[in-house]
Design a protein around this motif. Structure first.
Motif, short mmCIF file in Angstrom:
data_model
loop_
_atom_site.label_atom_id
_atom_site.label_comp_id
_atom_site.label_asym_id
_atom_site.label_seq_id
_atom_site.Cartn_x
_atom_site.Cartn_y
_atom_site.Cartn_z
N TYR A 13 0.83 -1.20 0.00
CA TYR A 13 0.00 0.00 0.00
C TYR A 13 0.87 1.25 0.00
N PHE A 14 1.99 1.20 0.73
CA PHE A 14 2.92 2.33 0.79
C PHE A 14 3.47 2.64 -0.60
N LEU A 15 3.84 1.59 -1.33
CA LEU A 15 4.37 1.79 -2.68
C LEU A 15 3.31 2.35 -3.62
N ILE A 16 2.07 1.88 -3.45
CA ILE A 16 0.99 2.37 -4.30
C ILE A 16 0.80 3.86 -4.12
N LEU A 17 0.77 4.32 -2.88
CA LEU A 17 0.54 5.73 -2.61
C LEU A 17 1.62 6.60 -3.22
N ILE A 18 2.87 6.11 -3.17
CA ILE A 18 3.96 6.88 -3.75
C ILE A 18 3.85 6.94 -5.27
N MET A 19 3.56 5.79 -5.88
CA MET A 19 3.59 5.70 -7.34
C MET A 19 2.31 6.17 -8.00
N SER A 48 -0.18 -13.42 -1.27
CA SER A 48 -1.63 -13.24 -1.40
C SER A 48 -2.07 -11.91 -0.79
N CYS A 49 -1.48 -11.55 0.36
CA CYS A 49 -1.81 -10.27 1.00
C CYS A 49 -1.45 -9.10 0.09
N ILE A 50 -0.29 -9.18 -0.53
CA ILE A 50 0.15 -8.10 -1.42
C ILE A 50 -0.79 -7.98 -2.62
N ASN A 51 -1.14 -9.11 -3.22
CA ASN A 51 -2.03 -9.09 -4.38
C ASN A 51 -3.43 -8.58 -4.01
N MET A 52 -3.94 -8.98 -2.85
CA MET A 52 -5.26 -8.51 -2.41
C MET A 52 -5.24 -7.01 -2.14
N LEU A 54 -3.34 -4.81 -3.65
CA LEU A 54 -3.37 -4.15 -4.96
C LEU A 54 -4.77 -4.14 -5.55
N SER A 55 -5.45 -5.29 -5.48
CA SER A 55 -6.80 -5.39 -6.03
C SER A 55 -7.76 -4.44 -5.32
N ASP A 56 -7.68 -4.39 -4.00
CA ASP A 56 -8.57 -3.52 -3.23
C ASP A 56 -8.31 -2.05 -3.53
N PHE A 57 -7.04 -1.70 -3.66
CA PHE A 57 -6.70 -0.30 -3.91
C PHE A 57 -7.22 0.16 -5.27
N TYR A 58 -6.94 -0.63 -6.31
CA TYR A 58 -7.34 -0.21 -7.65
C TYR A 58 -8.85 -0.32 -7.86
N ALA A 59 -9.51 -1.18 -7.07
CA ALA A 59 -10.98 -1.28 -7.16
C ALA A 59 -11.63 0.00 -6.65
N SER A 60 -11.01 0.64 -5.67
CA SER A 60 -11.57 1.86 -5.09
C SER A 60 -10.89 3.13 -5.62
N HIS A 61 -9.84 2.97 -6.42
CA HIS A 61 -9.14 4.11 -7.02
C HIS A 61 -8.97 3.87 -8.51
N GLY A 62 -10.10 3.75 -9.19
CA GLY A 62 -10.06 3.45 -10.61
C GLY A 62 -9.42 4.53 -11.46
N SER A 63 -9.32 5.74 -10.91
CA SER A 63 -8.74 6.85 -11.68
C SER A 63 -7.22 6.94 -11.52
N ARG A 67 -0.27 1.59 -12.50
CA ARG A 67 -0.64 0.23 -12.12
C ARG A 67 0.64 -0.54 -11.80
N GLN A 68 0.69 -1.09 -10.61
CA GLN A 68 1.84 -1.90 -10.25
C GLN A 68 1.79 -3.24 -10.97
#
Length: 204
Positions: A13-19, A48-52, A54-63, A67-68
């Motif tokens: 999640y930390f990497l997602i927020l940065i990127m 599995s935790c990492i993949n979930m 990513l899926s949860d983040f992009y499901a709620s942040h479609g804009s 994409r990692q």
């Protein structure tokens, strides 16, 4: 185990927020390397935790404009340094999650510093890693030294006259010993009932 599962999700999640910061209108793929020991069942849970996450983040942040793209490598039979170089040169990753052990992290910290490659480990807990200052290594887990006060308090509470820590004879096992001895000495200065700490290593 549960804490490390949470740490794995936090890393991702930390990497997602940065990127996710970007102004382009098209989707930008961001290659991220993941180095795990897949011979260990818990590594499957971490992945599995990492993949979930990513899926949860992009499901709620479609804009989100990025994409990692995870590139997973198994450190079970391969040299972790070789895996690192392959991810850097062949996949051209922009960050790495892992490795699992403190010994592996110890090898990669200097490489990450030279390559300016961010590396986040959620399971490398040896205090000895603190002696390798790096602007590109982030540890998303408490060090083993955070537990020594609790250990000495338990020894004192039971009134044990002698304590013998059994540890693996490597950087991971030895890293906590100076902190444990210091904690014992600090307790002994305030209480005569706390025993001395003797050490014994175990190679298997």
């Amino acid at each position: 185990m549960k804490r490390k599962q949470t740490n794995a999700a936090v890393c991702s999640y930390f990497l997602i927020l940065i990127m996710a910061i970007g102004g382009n209108t098209s989707i930008i793929p961001v290659n991220v390397g993941v180095i795990l020991d897949m011979d260990d069942p818990i590594s499957t849970v971490w992945l599995s935790c990492i993949n979930m996450t990513l899926s949860d983040f992009y499901a709620s942040h479609g804009s989100a404009k990025t994409r990692q793209v995870l590139s997973t490598r198994d450190s079970r039979n391969d040299d972790v340094v070789l895996l690192y170089v392959q991810l850097l040169q062949n996949v051209q990753v922009q960050a790495i999650i892992g490795p699992v052990s403190s010994m592996q992290a110890n090898f990669l910290i200097d490489l990450g510093e030279k390559a300016h490659m961010p590396m986040i480990s959620f399971s490398a807990t040896s205090p000895s890693l603190t002696s390798h200052p790096s602007s590109y290594f982030f540890r998303a887990a408490q060090t083993d030294s955070s537990q020594v006060k609790a250990i000495t308090a338990i020894v004192q509470a039971f009134g044990w006259r002698e304590a013998v820590p059994i540890y693996i004879d490597n950087a991971f096992g030895e890293g906590v010993l100076p902190y444990l001895v210091d904690a014992c000495l600090a307790r002994r200065s305030s209480s005569r009932s706390l025993p001395e700490c003797h050490t014994s290593n175990h190679d298997e």
